[in-house]
Design a protein around this motif. Sequence first.
Motif, PDB file in Angstrom:
ATOM      1  N   THR A  39      67.434 -26.878  43.405  1.00 36.40           N
ATOM      2  CA  THR A  39      68.127 -25.838  44.171  1.00 36.40           C
ATOM      3  C   THR A  39      69.574 -25.716  43.721  1.00 36.40           C
ATOM      4  N   TRP A  40      70.269 -26.820  43.569  1.00 37.68           N
ATOM      5  CA  TRP A  40      71.672 -26.816  43.151  1.00 37.68           C
ATOM      6  C   TRP A  40      71.829 -26.181  41.774  1.00 37.68           C
ATOM      7  N   THR A  41      70.928 -26.527  40.850  1.00 43.77           N
ATOM      8  CA  THR A  41      70.995 -26.008  39.488  1.00 43.77           C
ATOM      9  C   THR A  41      70.754 -24.500  39.454  1.00 43.77           C
ATOM     10  N   SER A  96      66.501 -31.282  45.535  1.00 44.46           N
ATOM     11  CA  SER A  96      67.858 -30.827  45.848  1.00 44.46           C
ATOM     12  C   SER A  96      68.619 -30.448  44.582  1.00 44.46           C
ATOM     13  N   GLU A  97      68.353 -31.121  43.484  1.00 45.66           N
ATOM     14  CA  GLU A  97      69.007 -30.785  42.219  1.00 45.66           C
ATOM     15  C   GLU A  97      68.448 -29.488  41.626  1.00 45.66           C
ATOM     16  N   ASP A 151      71.182 -22.373  41.917  1.00 42.09           N
ATOM     17  CA  ASP A 151      72.233 -21.688  42.670  1.00 42.09           C
ATOM     18  C   ASP A 151      73.589 -21.675  41.965  1.00 42.09           C
ATOM     19  N   ARG A 152      73.716 -22.288  40.802  1.00 48.09           N
ATOM     20  CA  ARG A 152      74.998 -22.372  40.097  1.00 48.09           C
ATOM     21  C   ARG A 152      75.471 -21.023  39.558  1.00 48.09           C
TER      22      ARG A 152
END
Length: 65
Positions: free
Chosen positions: A44-46, A41-42, A48-49
Amino acid sequence: MTGKECPVIIHDYGCGYGKTTMMIEGFTDNERYLVIVPYISEVTWTIDRDMIVFTEQVADWEGEE
C-alpha cells in the motif's frame, strides 16, 4: 533474456533506510519491473507514493484445493 545480461543489484541496509524509495527512484519509463515487498502495508505504501504507476496483481487463494 537471450543475448542480454540482466544485472541483479542487492542493497542491504537496515529497516527505514530508504531501500524501496531508492529502488523506485531508479526506475526508467522504458523498462518493466517486478517489485516484491514483504508486508501488505509496504504494498500500500509503495503504490501510494505517486512516484510511478503500478499495476497490482492480486490472488484469491480461498476455495482452491
